[in-house]
Design an enzyme around this catalytic site. Structure first.
Site, PDB file in Angstrom:
ATOM      1  N   ASP A  18       0.841  -1.190   0.000  1.00 43.32           N
ATOM      2  CA  ASP A  18       0.000   0.000   0.000  1.00 43.32           C
ATOM      3  C   ASP A  18       0.881   1.246   0.000  1.00 43.32           C
ATOM      4  OD1 ASP A  18      -2.519   1.161  -0.077  1.00 43.32           O
ATOM      5  OD2 ASP A  18      -2.579   1.463   2.076  1.00 43.32           O
TER       6      ASP A  18
ATOM      7  N   HIS B  62      -3.682  14.100   0.901  1.00 40.58           N
ATOM      8  CA  HIS B  62      -3.945  13.212   2.044  1.00 40.58           C
ATOM      9  C   HIS B  62      -2.783  13.247   3.036  1.00 40.58           C
ATOM     10  CE1 HIS B  62      -5.149   9.714   4.344  1.00 40.58           C
ATOM     11  NE2 HIS B  62      -4.066   9.057   3.988  1.00 40.58           N
TER      12      HIS B  62
ATOM     13  N   ARG C 135       1.398  16.389  13.201  1.00 40.27           N
ATOM     14  CA  ARG C 135       2.633  17.185  13.211  1.00 40.27           C
ATOM     15  C   ARG C 135       2.330  18.550  12.599  1.00 40.27           C
ATOM     16  NH1 ARG C 135       3.882  12.570  10.623  1.00 40.27           N
ATOM     17  NH2 ARG C 135       3.964  13.737   8.657  1.00 40.27           N
TER      18      ARG C 135
ATOM     19  N   GLU D 175     -10.946   3.780   3.540  1.00 36.66           N
ATOM     20  CA  GLU D 175     -10.059   4.590   2.708  1.00 36.66           C
ATOM     21  C   GLU D 175     -10.350   4.301   1.241  1.00 36.66           C
ATOM     22  OE1 GLU D 175      -5.924   4.329   3.622  1.00 36.66           O
ATOM     23  OE2 GLU D 175      -6.159   5.181   5.622  1.00 36.66           O
TER      24      GLU D 175
ATOM     25  N   GLU E 229      -9.390   3.998  -2.203  1.00 39.46           N
ATOM     26  CA  GLU E 229      -8.160   3.817  -2.956  1.00 39.46           C
ATOM     27  C   GLU E 229      -8.464   3.117  -4.281  1.00 39.46           C
ATOM     28  OE1 GLU E 229      -4.826   2.121  -0.944  1.00 39.46           O
ATOM     29  OE2 GLU E 229      -5.429   2.845   1.042  1.00 39.46           O
TER      30      GLU E 229
ATOM     31  N   GLN F 260      -3.980   2.628  15.068  1.00 38.91           N
ATOM     32  CA  GLN F 260      -2.894   3.167  14.250  1.00 38.91           C
ATOM     33  C   GLN F 260      -2.106   4.238  14.994  1.00 38.91           C
ATOM     34  OE1 GLN F 260      -4.338   4.865  10.594  1.00 38.91           O
ATOM     35  NE2 GLN F 260      -2.316   5.153   9.722  1.00 38.91           N
TER      36      GLN F 260
ATOM     37  N   TYR G 236       1.860   3.034  15.224  1.00 39.62           N
ATOM     38  CA  TYR G 236       2.563   3.304  13.961  1.00 39.62           C
ATOM     39  C   TYR G 236       3.988   3.803  14.142  1.00 39.62           C
ATOM     40  CZ  TYR G 236       2.415   8.453  13.866  1.00 39.62           C
ATOM     41  OH  TYR G 236       2.619   9.788  14.111  1.00 39.62           O
TER      42      TYR G 236
ATOM     43  N   LYS H 214      -4.256  -1.927  10.065  1.00 40.95           N
ATOM     44  CA  LYS H 214      -4.536  -1.993   8.638  1.00 40.95           C
ATOM     45  C   LYS H 214      -4.776  -3.406   8.113  1.00 40.95           C
ATOM     46  CE  LYS H 214      -3.630   2.362   7.261  1.00 40.95           C
ATOM     47  NZ  LYS H 214      -4.459   3.170   6.364  1.00 40.95           N
TER      48      LYS H 214
END
Length: 327
Positions: free
Chosen positions: A16, A23, A32, A91, A93, A132, A136, A145
């Site tokens: 992925d 995004h 952040r 999501e 995709e 997540q 992560y 995921k």
């Protein structure tokens, strides 16, 4: 109507990517705010290896996952907890299937991409956002995921998509040009419209049709499927026929074009740098959603349109949320 649809091919490896700059910037701004887009993003297609065994065909129910969640904010000494995911997301995709592959130790050149890619599908990469957030760092996505990713049952070949090639990908003034091995020529972005629809359990019971909550275009991606493949094989990694590459969430510049609820209900950060309260999506039953509830069904669609050519649809990619297992 009686046909039982299956995955179009056996996928042994699934990777992925994170190919939408919009995004990546939005998500980075949440966690952040002072440095939302990391310095490597504009130079290298970012990706991670997923779990091929949990790829399921459209229509397969998806069970809410269990997992560890971070300590409550302001109470780090409380320690993590374990239980059902509280912030379940989808999501939007697109996936691309590898065709011919390459031998171990032999990279794929950009000129070889036309014979190396087979076709595309819709991919819903379900995400447990609270799991997540906790897991992560430092190695990236894991259990948040790999509990399920849903694929549409049809493949649209790259030849069929050729009329819908578009100029791109677009880079802002001042953005660096890709390194030589990632450079292409001509129209090599893809103009594919993508949509996300939602229907709750109450909506089904009251005969309300699904509502559209997002509409975007694959043309907005920062990295192309060609670049994803070439970069993946650039170190000599051997791609095999049927391998699947996911694009990452497809998002654009407007809230309505954002392909996941994490972004769709986000209103930005306040003067203190902290995220503002989320703006829920209102449903016709009086319900609202910031993340997915049990019983919700997510329906993803994609299609290509251009004057002088037949419209091409990707079918649908559906999944309904089941309650988590008993702890």
């Amino acid at each position: 109507a009686d046909a039982k649809l299956m995955l179009p091919m056996t996928v042994f490896d699934y990777t992925d990517f994170y190919a939408s700059k919009h995004h990546a910037t939005n998500v980075g701004s949440m966690f952040r705010p002072d440095n939302p887009l990391l310095p490597n993003y504009k130079h290298v297609p970012i990706g991670y290896h997923g779990r091929a065994s949990s790829l399921v065909v459209s229509g397969t129910p998806v069970r809410r996952p269990l997992g560890q969640q971070s300590p409550p904010e302001g109470e780090p000494s409380a320690g993590p907890s374990f239980g059902p995911c509280k912030l379940l997301d989808s999501e939007m995709e697109l996936g691309v299937y590898v065709g011919s592959g390459n031998k171990l130790g032999e990279p794929v050149a950009m000129s070889d991409v036309p014979k190396a890619l087979f076709g595309m599908c819709i991919l819903n990469d379900w995400s447990a956002r609270d799991l997540q957030k906790w897991e992560y760092q430092p190695l990236g996505p894991f259990l948040a995921k790999n509990f399920a990713s849903t694929l549409s049952p049809f493949v649209v070949t790259m030849d069929a998509l050729a009329p819908f090639r578009a100029e791109g990908p677009q880079r802002d003034t001042g953005d660096p040009q890709p390194l030589h091995y990632l450079r292409g020529s001509g129209d090599w972005a893809l103009d594919i419209t993508v949509e996300v629809w939602l229907q709750s359990e109450q909506m089904r019971q009251k005969s309300h049709s699904p509502i559209r909550i997002s509409r975007g275009t694959f043309r907005d991606m920062y990295w192309t499927v060609d670049q994803m493949l070439v970069h993946h094989a650039s170190n000599g990694c051997n791609m095999q026929p049927g391998d699947l590459l996911g694009s990452g969430t497809i998002s654009g510049t407007s809230p309505e074009s954002r392909g996941c609820l994490l972004e769709r209900t986000w209103q930005g950060n306040g003067p203190d740098g902290k995220p503002l309260p989320r703006k829920p999506i209102d449903l016709p039953t009086g319900e609202s959603r910031t993340f997915l509830a049990d019983g919700d069904e997510v329906i993803m669609k994609a299609f290509c349109e251009r004057d002088g050519y037949r419209r091409i649809g990707f079918g649908e990619c559906r999944g309904r949320i089941l309650p988590a297992p008993t702890v």
